[in-house]
Design a protein around this motif. Structure first.
Motif, PDB file in Angstrom:
ATOM      1  N   SER A 349      89.111  37.413  31.805  1.00  0.00           N
ATOM      2  CA  SER A 349      90.083  37.032  31.335  1.00  0.00           C
ATOM      3  C   SER A 349      91.560  37.820  30.823  1.00  0.00           C
ATOM      4  O   SER A 349      92.561  37.178  31.219  1.00  0.00           O
ATOM      5  N   ILE A 350      91.842  38.954  31.407  1.00  0.00           N
ATOM      6  CA  ILE A 350      92.843  39.815  31.191  1.00  0.00           C
ATOM      7  C   ILE A 350      93.790  39.633  32.671  1.00  0.00           C
ATOM      8  O   ILE A 350      94.043  39.646  32.996  1.00  0.00           O
ATOM      9  N   LYS A 383      91.539  29.424  19.528  1.00  0.00           N
ATOM     10  CA  LYS A 383      92.656  29.597  19.506  1.00  0.00           C
ATOM     11  C   LYS A 383      93.266  31.403  19.369  1.00  0.00           C
ATOM     12  O   LYS A 383      94.346  31.868  19.605  1.00  0.00           O
ATOM     13  N   LEU A 384      92.473  31.459  18.150  1.00  0.00           N
ATOM     14  CA  LEU A 384      93.216  32.872  17.854  1.00  0.00           C
ATOM     15  C   LEU A 384      92.965  33.864  19.125  1.00  0.00           C
ATOM     16  O   LEU A 384      93.233  34.615  19.319  1.00  0.00           O
ATOM     17  N   SER A 385      91.293  33.359  19.514  1.00  0.00           N
ATOM     18  CA  SER A 385      91.306  34.471  20.924  1.00  0.00           C
ATOM     19  C   SER A 385      92.385  34.533  21.986  1.00  0.00           C
ATOM     20  O   SER A 385      92.670  35.324  22.619  1.00  0.00           O
ATOM     21  N   TYR A 386      92.830  33.246  22.026  1.00  0.00           N
ATOM     22  CA  TYR A 386      94.004  33.210  23.098  1.00  0.00           C
ATOM     23  C   TYR A 386      95.367  33.758  22.617  1.00  0.00           C
ATOM     24  O   TYR A 386      96.077  34.420  23.601  1.00  0.00           O
ATOM     25  N   GLU A 387      95.454  33.722  21.192  1.00  0.00           N
ATOM     26  CA  GLU A 387      97.174  34.403  21.335  1.00  0.00           C
ATOM     27  C   GLU A 387      96.594  36.208  20.537  1.00  0.00           C
ATOM     28  O   GLU A 387      97.853  36.904  21.542  1.00  0.00           O
ATOM     29  N   LEU A 388      95.306  36.255  21.181  1.00  0.00           N
ATOM     30  CA  LEU A 388      94.566  37.730  21.231  1.00  0.00           C
ATOM     31  C   LEU A 388      95.366  38.803  22.398  1.00  0.00           C
ATOM     32  O   LEU A 388      95.650  39.461  22.838  1.00  0.00           O
ATOM     33  N   GLU A 390      97.069  37.224  24.342  1.00  0.00           N
ATOM     34  CA  GLU A 390      98.891  37.212  25.162  1.00  0.00           C
ATOM     35  C   GLU A 390      99.512  38.103  24.653  1.00  0.00           C
ATOM     36  O   GLU A 390     100.097  38.911  25.060  1.00  0.00           O
ATOM     37  N   LEU A 391      98.739  38.155  23.219  1.00  0.00           N
ATOM     38  CA  LEU A 391      99.653  39.786  22.475  1.00  0.00           C
ATOM     39  C   LEU A 391      99.271  41.204  23.234  1.00  0.00           C
ATOM     40  O   LEU A 391      99.896  42.087  23.571  1.00  0.00           O
TER      41      LEU A 391
END
Length: 424
Positions: A349-350, A383-388, A390-391
């Motif tokens: 993912s990263i 959604k929380l996982s995706y935002e993390l 991106e951060l």
């Protein structure tokens, strides 16, 4: 003409008030046809100790070819030669004032005069006639195209001046038997040559000198008359077709420094220009003789330019190698920084986020449970996982850009060009 017919002692006698003369009468008087051996086989002197004085008059009419590679000169010359035959004479008053006659050359003895520097047989046909004067003087005029050896001095090519000799001497007779004398002096020969010479192509006639000398061959002294011909090359065509193009190639090589080092076109361009200089050197090698004692200035000129362009090519290869080394080191440092942040290549993912791949939208979690509450929580968790993710991507990119150092060799080259520029 017959004027009167008288009868005397029962016979007809014819008388004339004028006598009719012909060349045949002179020939019969000289008795050339009967005593042929006397006039053709031996030197025409009454005392064998007396030498025959042969006078030469040579005029240069044209310069047909100069072969630098073979070191040969091919001139077109007119030769006028005369001597005295002591067994021939008549009184012109006895033959209606006939002072000279023309006869075939086979009837009389001729001196065996040859050109010492001649390397090939003269292909021009000899003059089949000679002129005999009433006092015994014999003159023969002939034109020759001798291929003569000439040592070429091409150190200043194409601004060189060549000096070639034509040495006239007897083939077998010594100076006690034949002595050669030049008729015209050097200034008169030059004047006549300028008047007669009409075709001057690559070479220009400069000067012609004559001097007499006695030389020794195997303990035999011989009389020699040496004509020295000086000619100058027209250099304009060589300057335009050879020297200026080489300077243009140097200008192209200097202009190639403005091409970017990161592209491969610069290296190919320099190699092409270097090959063009090599072709010019091959053309020069076909022109200049290989037996020259000194290296011509134009050869040193070509070798120097070839060396400078070779150094320029090596410099381009070195710069491209060092820049490529800097790029490789930067990539390795960037990879090590990513690994230091706790992410490995296995983290799909990263890695996908770092490589710029578009992350998928919120993936629906299919579960076996059919409860709506569980599905809503699953969507919130995605959604929380995706935002993390991106951060984390933003933090990694900012840290990498701040920590990435400039290439060492790239910085050195930039500093060098800055210091060497006129403004810097």
């Amino acid at each position: 003409m017959w004027k009167e017919l008288r009868i005397s002692n029962g016979k007809d006698v014819q008388t004339t008030d004028e006598h009719s003369c012909s060349y045949l009468d002179v020939l019969r008087h000289l008795n050339l046809t009967k005593n042929k051996e006397q006039f053709t086989m031996l030197r025409p002197v009454k005392n064998y100790k007396d030498p025959i004085i042969v006078t030469l008059d040579v005029v240069l009419y044209a310069i047909l070819n100069v072969r630098e590679k073979d070191q040969q000169l091919v001139p077109y010359i007119w030769i006028d030669m005369w001597w005295k035959n002591e067994f021939i004479s008549w009184d012109p008053n006895d033959f209606c004032n006939i002072t000279s006659i023309t006869l075939p050359t086979e009837l009389l003895w001729k001196p065996d005069i040859t050109i010492e520097e001649m390397t090939e047989m003269d292909r021009t046909p000899p003059n089949p006639f000679l002129i005999i004067s009433n006092d015994g003087e014999i003159e023969i005029t002939d034109n020759k195209v001798p291929v003569s050896a000439c040592r070429m001095r091409v150190y200043k090519f194409p601004f060189d001046i060549q000096t070639c000799n034509l040495s006239f001497k007897s083939f077998v007779h010594t100076d006690k038997e034949i002595q050669l004398v030049g008729y015209l002096n050097s200034s008169e020969i030059v004047e006549w040559t300028h008047k007669l010479m009409h075709n001057q192509y690559e070479w220009l006639f400069v000067n012609l000198t004559v001097h007499r000398n006695n030389i020794s061959y195997f303990h035999l002294n011989q009389s020699v008359v040496i004509y020295t011909i000086s000619i100058k090359r027209r250099a304009g065509l060589y300057v335009i077709n050879f020297m200026l193009p080489i300077l243009f190639f140097v200008g192209l090589d200097l202009a190639s420094f403005m091409i970017s080092d990161s592209s491969g076109e610069k290296l190919g361009f320099k190699i092409t220009v270097l090959l063009a200089i090599t072709v010019m050197q091959l053309i020069l090698n076909d022109i200049l003789p290989s037996s020259s004692n000194r290296i011509p200035l134009i050869a040193s000129y070509c070798i120097g330019i070839f060396g400078l362009m070779m150094l320029s090519l090596l410099e381009t290869v070195l710069v491209m190698f060092l820049l490529h080394k800097d790029t490789k080191e930067e990539a390795e440092k960037q990879q090590s920084m990513i690994e230091d942040c706790g992410y490995k290549e296995g983290d799909v993912s990263i890695n996908n986020s770092y490589r710029g791949e578009t992350p998928p939208e919120v993936l629906p979690v299919v579960k076996e449970e059919s409860s709506s509450q569980l599905m809503e929580e699953s969507r919130d968790f995605e959604k929380l996982s995706y935002e993390l993710r991106e951060l984390v991507k933003m933090l990694l990119n900012s840290r990498t850009e701040e920590a990435r150092p400039a290439g060492y060799w790239k910085g050195v080259f930039q500093a060098f060009y800055t210091c060497s520029s006129p403004i810097g």
